[in-house]
Write an enzyme that holds these catalytic residues in place. Structure first.
Site, PDB file in Angstrom:
ATOM      1  CB  CYS A 169       7.627   7.459   9.541  1.00  0.00           C
ATOM      2  SG  CYS A 169       6.409   8.468   8.671  1.00  0.00           S
ATOM      3  CG  LEU A 173       5.066   5.003   3.600  1.00  0.00           C
ATOM      4  CD1 LEU A 173       5.692   4.831   2.215  1.00  0.00           C
ATOM      5  CD2 LEU A 173       4.669   3.642   4.170  1.00  0.00           C
ATOM      6  CB  ILE A 228       0.060   7.910   4.900  1.00  0.00           C
ATOM      7  CG1 ILE A 228       1.113   6.780   4.873  1.00  0.00           C
ATOM      8  CG2 ILE A 228      -1.362   7.352   4.865  1.00  0.00           C
ATOM      9  CD1 ILE A 228       0.994   5.846   3.691  1.00  0.00           C
ATOM     10  N   GLY A 272       3.570   6.364  12.572  1.00  0.00           N
ATOM     11  CA  GLY A 272       2.218   5.844  12.742  1.00  0.00           C
ATOM     12  C   GLY A 272       1.167   6.724  12.108  1.00  0.00           C
ATOM     13  CD  GLU A 273      -0.911   7.495   8.919  1.00  0.00           C
ATOM     14  OE1 GLU A 273      -1.505   8.553   9.165  1.00  0.00           O
ATOM     15  OE2 GLU A 273      -0.052   7.368   8.020  1.00  0.00           O
ATOM     16  CG  ASP A 289      -1.201  11.957  11.360  1.00  0.00           C
ATOM     17  OD1 ASP A 289      -0.314  12.446  10.639  1.00  0.00           O
ATOM     18  OD2 ASP A 289      -1.353  10.727  11.512  1.00  0.00           O
ATOM     19  CB  ILE A 299      -0.611 -15.074  -0.546  1.00  0.00           C
ATOM     20  CG1 ILE A 299       0.126 -13.776  -0.886  1.00  0.00           C
ATOM     21  CG2 ILE A 299       0.337 -16.248  -0.664  1.00  0.00           C
ATOM     22  CD1 ILE A 299       0.839 -13.790  -2.220  1.00  0.00           C
ATOM     23  CB  SER A 341      -4.634  -6.624   8.312  1.00  0.00           C
ATOM     24  OG  SER A 341      -4.522  -6.345   9.696  1.00  0.00           O
ATOM     25  N   GLY A 342      -7.266  -7.901   9.039  1.00  0.00           N
ATOM     26  CA  GLY A 342      -8.233  -8.378  10.028  1.00  0.00           C
ATOM     27  C   GLY A 342      -7.617  -8.771  11.346  1.00  0.00           C
TER      28      GLY A 342
END
Length: 631
Positions: free
Chosen positions: A2, A51, A53, A76-77, A100, A291, A363-364
């Site tokens: 958010c 946003l 989630i 965040g989360e 959360d 990509i 992601s890594g």
């Protein structure tokens, strides 16, 4: 994921204008297109863009406790929110939602600022306590989520997830901070220690700020830090199993979502490891995306395809043109402050591709910093061994002289490019590393600054903060120091800023399982030879992933996203390069010597030297100044 914004009056409880607060929050609409809200009380206002989630319908913000004593705006989360919720329920707390956000509220009610010790996640949030008149601002341990704040002329402190939220407040003074210009030219980004706007601050990673009406603004408080000063005594085999277990837990926690979820897949070690563990956990094919480039030397999609086939993922890829510089203005707008990491362009494109199918992507990012995965870590570790054998009073004069006379040969094979190594070895470890990670040297910047700029900087050098970090690091050796400095500066300033802004630009939530703080604490205790061995970084990670990934994926040379900036400035961007010195915002600011800038551009265009990285920095800075100062 958010966007948050707020206004807090420190001196007296003046009314907060809801329209002004809404304007600040709405500048973050890209971070939260699914909902919005504002809440005000005497002396305080919180704004939010959502946003959705977790608990998609049931957790609107700002959110209040049942007794309305506490109110939160959160970005965040919290990955372990279910575990924390269960603890709080045993203490008598009753929950009305399934998300959360409410867990943070009651964790603060139960433990106060110590609630941060219980939260595993990425976050920046504000909690206002209507009883104590305190505002609690906090940022996650690694700095995944940003938080800007600044005092303004009416006695209030304004804050937001991005600088643009603060810029929407007419009371924010727009005066440039010249030290930030030097920092930016030194590193290619504006570190968390400073902002290009004087007076604007960034809450550091692993810190909180407790503001109270009637009291002056305090210093932020650090609640967590990396510690490289201890070493694990476990065997290599035991550490390998522990690493795999920690990675599995981190990935599993980040797969909790009430919306479509997937992963970025470059075909490198880190993203491939994440996809492997996701596939092991998931009942459905993991959605992956990558990509590629229309220039073969830059393209990694073949490796990504192999991993996708190996784990039977639902894979999508897109090829973009190597001259994809049309995004410059879009990215400049989303980053606010100048940001010269050219990989932001392909990162934006892969986020754009991911968002077509998912709302959350793993992601890594993070493994290179934690486990010594950069080439510079390997080089620095080797240099430190030389420094340990030759005293500084010998190294300084002898190797410094050799470095000064050795020809610069960027075109030559790597073993013959000794000039920079000799000059680095002549310095202390922190001095050498600070310049190794930099884009421009202090001497190089001085040659392009105006005399007035040099005088105003008063000898300030952006590298000094990295040197200070390394010298004060809780560390046993030079590699520890380098990794510590990267975790404190490079990670939040470059890597996480890039991922946050590019993902949020398209309303995508990016999650980084390899930045789980438990995994970070584990990695900091690894013996040096389990991080760097035989010229390879991330040794233990690669060893532990041999059970999942093929050898040529694990041990091939690291590429990363590369953009052909040098060619751009000799072709379609040549006139932009020439214009920087003559008609751009930089020319009007008076910080640079126009003749020196013209020479930088002309020499590059003529092929006399490769000044592409500096030209890229100057172009991005020029465009950022136009936006920040309405030039």
């Amino acid at each position: 994921m958010c966007g948050i914004a707020g206004i807090f009056h420190l001196e007296t409880a003046k009314p907060v204008d809801p329209a002004r607060l809404k304007k600040m929050a709405d500048r973050l609409a890209h971070r939260g297109p699914d909902g919005s809200g504002i809440w005000t009380a005497p002396g305080v206002g919180l704004g939010h863009r959502r946003l959705s989630i977790i608990d998609i319908e049931g957790s609107p913000q700002p959110m209040l406790t049942a007794d309305e004593a506490l109110v939160i705006s959160f970005n965040g989360e919290i990955y372990n929110f279910q575990e924390v919720r269960a603890k709080l329920e045993t203490k008598g707390h009753v929950f009305r939602t399934e998300g959360d956000t409410e867990v943070i509220l009651y964790a603060y009610k139960q433990w106060g600022v110590d609630c941060l010790k219980h939260l595993n996640g990425m976050f920046a949030f504000a909690i206002f306590d209507q009883r104590t008149k305190q505002l609690f601002l906090a940022r996650d341990r690694l700095g995944v989520k940003p938080l800007f704040y600044a005092p303004v002329s009416d006695g209030s402190v304004i804050f937001g997830s991005e600088l643009k939220a603060l810029l929407a407040n007419p009371l924010l003074r727009r005066e440039p901070e010249l030290r930030a210009v030097d920092d930016y030219l030194a590193f290619g980004y504006v570190p968390d220690t400073i902002s290009l706007l004087k007076g604007v601050k960034k809450l550091p990673a692993g810190h909180y700020l407790l503001l109270e009406q009637g009291k002056p603004e305090p210093q932020s408080v650090q609640y967590w830090d990396m510690d490289f000063s201890q070493r694990s005594k476990a065997s290599a085999g035991e550490l390998e199993e522990e690493l795999v277990a920690l990675m599995k837990e981190a990935v599993s926690l980040r797969m909790i979502a009430d919306v479509p979820l997937g992963a970025f897949l470059s075909g490198g070690v880190d993203s491939s490891a994440v996809v492997a563990l996701m596939s092991e956990k998931s009942r459905q094919p993991v959605k992956t995306c990558s990509i590629g480039f229309d220039q073969a030397s830059l393209d990694e999609t073949g490796y990504a395809e192999r991993i996708a086939q190996r784990f039977k993922t639902d894979h999508r890829s897109r090829t973009v043109a190597a001259d994809d510089f049309g995004l410059i203005d879009t990215l400049t707008d989303h980053f606010d402050e100048p940001f010269a990491d050219g990989s932001a362009l392909p990162t934006y494109r892969v986020c754009e591709l991911a968002r077509q199918n998912v709302t959350v992507a793993l992601s890594g990012d993070g493994a290179d910093e934690a486990l010594a995965g950069y080439r510079r870590h390997v080089f620095h570790n080797a240099e430190e061994q030389v420094r340990g054998r030759i005293p500084q009073f010998i190294r300084g004069p002898a190797l410094g002289w050799l470095g000064s006379v050795y020809p610069k040969a960027d075109w030559a094979p790597r073993p013959f490019r000794a000039k920079s190594t000799l000059l680095s070895l002549a310095r202390t470890g922190p001095e050498g590393y600070a310049e190794a990670v930099g884009v421009t040297t202090p001497a190089g910047r001085t040659t392009i600054y105006s005399d007035e700029m040099v005088a105003k900087l008063g000898g300030y050098k952006g590298e000094s903060q990295m040197i200070d970090l390394m010298e004060s690091a809780p560390a046993q050796n030079g590699l520890d120091q380098a990794q510590y400095a990267d975790m404190k500066m490079w990670l939040p300033g470059d890597i996480l800023t890039k991922v946050d802004r590019t993902s949020m630009a398209v309303s995508l939530e990016a999650r980084e399982p390899l930045l789980d703080y438990k995994l970070m604490e584990f990695a900091a205790k690894l013996p040096t030879n389990l991080r760097v061995r035989k010229g390879q970084g991330k040794y233990l990670l690669k060893k532990s992933m041999e059970r999942y990934l093929p050898e040529d994926i694990l041990y091939r040379p690291k590429m990363g996203f590369v953009t052909p900036i040098a060619q751009w400035f000799r072709g379609p961007l040549a006139e932009e390069a020439r214009g920087i010195a003559k008609a751009g915002a930089l020319a009007r600011m008076g910080w640079f010597d126009p003749q020196a800038l013209s020479k930088v551009a002309d020499d590059h265009i003529a092929g006399k030297s490769d000044n592409s990285r500096l030209l890229w920095q100057l172009l991005i800075l020029d465009k950022s100044l136009v936006r920040l100062f309405n030039l």
